[in-house]
Every structure is written in C-alpha cells, then in structure tokens.
Design an enzyme around this catalytic site. Structure first.
Site, PDB file in Angstrom:
ATOM      1  N   CYS A 148       0.809  -1.219   0.000  1.00  6.09           N
ATOM      2  CA  CYS A 148       0.000   0.000   0.000  1.00  6.09           C
ATOM      3  C   CYS A 148       0.845   1.273   0.000  1.00  6.09           C
ATOM      4  O   CYS A 148       0.532   2.243  -0.707  1.00  6.09           O
ATOM      5  CB  CYS A 148      -0.962  -0.003   1.192  1.00  6.09           C
ATOM      6  N   HIS A 240      -2.304   6.895   4.123  1.00  8.81           N
ATOM      7  CA  HIS A 240      -0.857   6.958   4.299  1.00  8.81           C
ATOM      8  C   HIS A 240      -0.341   8.279   3.747  1.00  8.81           C
ATOM      9  O   HIS A 240      -0.577   8.615   2.573  1.00  8.81           O
ATOM     10  CB  HIS A 240      -0.174   5.802   3.567  1.00  8.81           C
TER      11      HIS A 240
END
Length: 342
Positions: A148, A240
């Site tokens: 990710c 993120h």
C-alpha cells in the site's frame, strides 16, 4: 453479463474492503466467499466481524462461506486478501487449477515471472503472464499489486521519471488500518508514534524498482533508481501520508513537477478516478482526514511541492485500503479484462 468473482480471505479487513468495493461493481458479481476451515458452511453475514462500514452489503449476507479448495469454486477471477504465508501455499493451487488470481498478498510480488502491476504505471508488465504460465506449467496465473505504501509513492514517482529522477528518500506516516484488524493495541499507539513497521521499509525500497523497470519480453529490467525509506505507524485510521525527497540528474523546477503530476492521466476503467493526481496548493495539505477519499479513495493527493537545491520535496497521500489494497487489485482485474487476459 458480469464476471463471477471469488474472494479469498473474505472475513479479514482487506477481504471486507474487496466485498464493499465489488458489491455494486459493473463488471463483477461476487459468487464465492472463501474463508478458513472453521468458517466453512456458515453464512457470511452471521460470521464476519464487519468493520469497514456500517453494514454488511445485502448481496453477500446470505452467502455460504466455502473452503480454500479450487475444485469447489465457480468463478472467473479470484481476488486474494490472504496473509502472505497462507497465500504462498493457496494461490498456486488456484492458479494450477486454471484460475486468474488478482492478489493483494506480498508472497509472489517479487518473483521474476509474476507481474507486479499498477495499471497507470506499468500495464505492459502483464506480458509476464505468458512467461509465468510457460515457466510454471499453469493454466491460470497470478497478478499482484504492490504494498500500500509503495503504490502511493510510485504513482507520484512515475510522472517524474521522464524528468531524470535518480534518487528518492521517503519518510512515511502510515495509518492504523494498514496493520489489519484489530491491529496495533490502543495503548501502543494512542499518544504515540511507532518508528518501525516490520518488513515495510524493505518493500518500499525494492518494489518501486520492479514497477518502474522495463519489460524486455522475458523479464523486468529494474529501474536505475535508489529508494531509501523510513516507515512509521501513526494514530490515523486510514490514509498513508509520505514525505518525499526526490533528486534528479538535472536541475528541475517546481513548475515542471506540478505539470508532470497534473498531466498524468487515469485509465478508462470502472474503478479509475476522474483525476489521478490532485495537486493542493495550501501550505497545510494534504491531510488524511480531508483528502484520503478523493476519487473514491483511488486518487492520490500531493502538496507542499518545493525546491531544495537540486531536489524537489513534496508530500503525497493515498487511501491505503482502497488505492493501496483492494481497489488496486480490482483495477488490475479490470485492466486484465481490457487486455483480454480474462
């Protein structure tokens, strides 16, 4: 007619995100939910500890969970949300049986004959499918998406490659959902930041080299790029945020970088966002809470783009369980349909 989709590891957090994103998909219909032996034969809605939204989608509540046995699964494509150690054993069994696997697991990402794909970045790497089938004597095949954190980073790096990108230093601030559920204990993360995520820095430093490399017809020639990463877990649920230092082999202006970001176009696929990279000019953006859901979670957002001697510094944000996980595998599957691999 929609293609039949199965989800491996259907009860975990990423499995749930697959189900959420596939429940109203225009190309796929969920027909099989595959779980651990103890859950086989039970109804999904009664067994799953659903955590990704308010309610389990109605379309899957009454599906009976099936075993990890390719002989009993009826599907055109299998989405894998398995932990890496289990994927290492199970995914090849499905590929040998003729299934197409779109995997979010890390088990086979760096294998020489397995495509590691971000559709907007390296769609030609799907050429490895025929190499893989020939090498392994499989009727089916495995296509993987990256970690990710890597996906968010590489989507921002791809448009910079033509500017002479040569070195990247990245410091990440990674959301709790990246650790799965229940994830990090509350007393470990509240009022705290964890300065180490096992195995994460290695993935972020190696996967971009394959993704940004060239397919020569038989293998991937890794990109001539140096990536150095420091990865941290922060008390944010989703999204993120990564602080990037990018060095080039020539003098590059902020204007060139902004133009490269804004010129990077999405694909014409159902899960593609309308705009791939969103550039924010405010001094305090992007922020996870404000920007992670852009493009349905499939866009990335960059900001604080500034020059520092020969380098360009910026922040990039992406939704780690949508663009960084389930959404990435689904987009890979859509690309495979477009390329007539399914």
């Amino acid at each position: 007619m929609k293609l039949k989709a199965a989800v491996l590891g259907a009860t975990g957090m990423v499995g749930q995100k697959f189900i959420q994103l596939l429940s109203d998909h225009e190309w796929f219909e969920i027909t099989s939910l595959i779980a651990s032996e103890k859950r086989v034969g039970k109804f999904y809605g009664e067994e799953v500890n659903w955590v990704v939204s308010a309610n389990v989608p109605e379309k899957v509540k009454d599906l009976e969970m099936q075993p990890m046995d390719p002989k009993v699964i009826d599907a055109d494509i299998v989405f894998s949300a398995l932990p890496s150690d289990i994927a290492k054993k199970v995914e090849p069994e499905f590929a040998k049986a003729g299934f197409v696997i779109a995997s979010n697991a890390s088990a086979y990402r760096m294998d020489e004959d397995v495509p590691l794909v971000i559709p907007e970045v390296n769609p030609d790497h799907l050429g490895l499918v025929e190499v893989q089938k020939r090498n392994r004597n499989w009727d089916g095949f495995i296509v993987t998406n990256p970690n990710c954190t890597t996906i968010v980073l590489v989507l921002s790096l791809k448009p910079l490659m033509d500017l002479g990108l040569r070195k990247v230093i990245v410091s990440t601030m990674q959301a709790l959902s990246g650790a799965g559920f229940p994830g990090v204990p509350s007393l470990g993360i509240m009022d705290n930041i964890l300065p180490f995520i096992k195995g994460e820095e290695e993935k972020v430093e190696t996967e971009p080299l394959k993704l940004l490399g060239k397919f020569d017809g038989e293998r991937i020639r890794f990109a001539d790029l140096k990536v150095s990463a420091s990865c941290h877990r922060v008390p944010v649920i989703d999204g993120h945020l990564e602080s990037v230092w990018a060095e080039f082999n020539r003098d590059v202006s902020v204007e060139e970088v902004v133009d490269a970001f804004e010129s990077f176009k999405p694909l014409d696929l159902p899960t593609s966002p309308e705009k791939l990279i969103i550039v924010r000019n405010e001094p305090d953006r992007p922020q996870p809470r404000l920007d992670r859901d852009e493009g349905g979670g499939m866009s990335i957002t960059v900001g604080r783009i500034r020059k520092d001697d020969s380098a360009i510094k910026y922040l990039v944000l992406g939704h780690n369980t949508v663009r960084g996980a389930a959404g990435a595998s689904i987009l890979n599957a859509e690309l495979m349909i477009k390329e007539k691999l399914i």
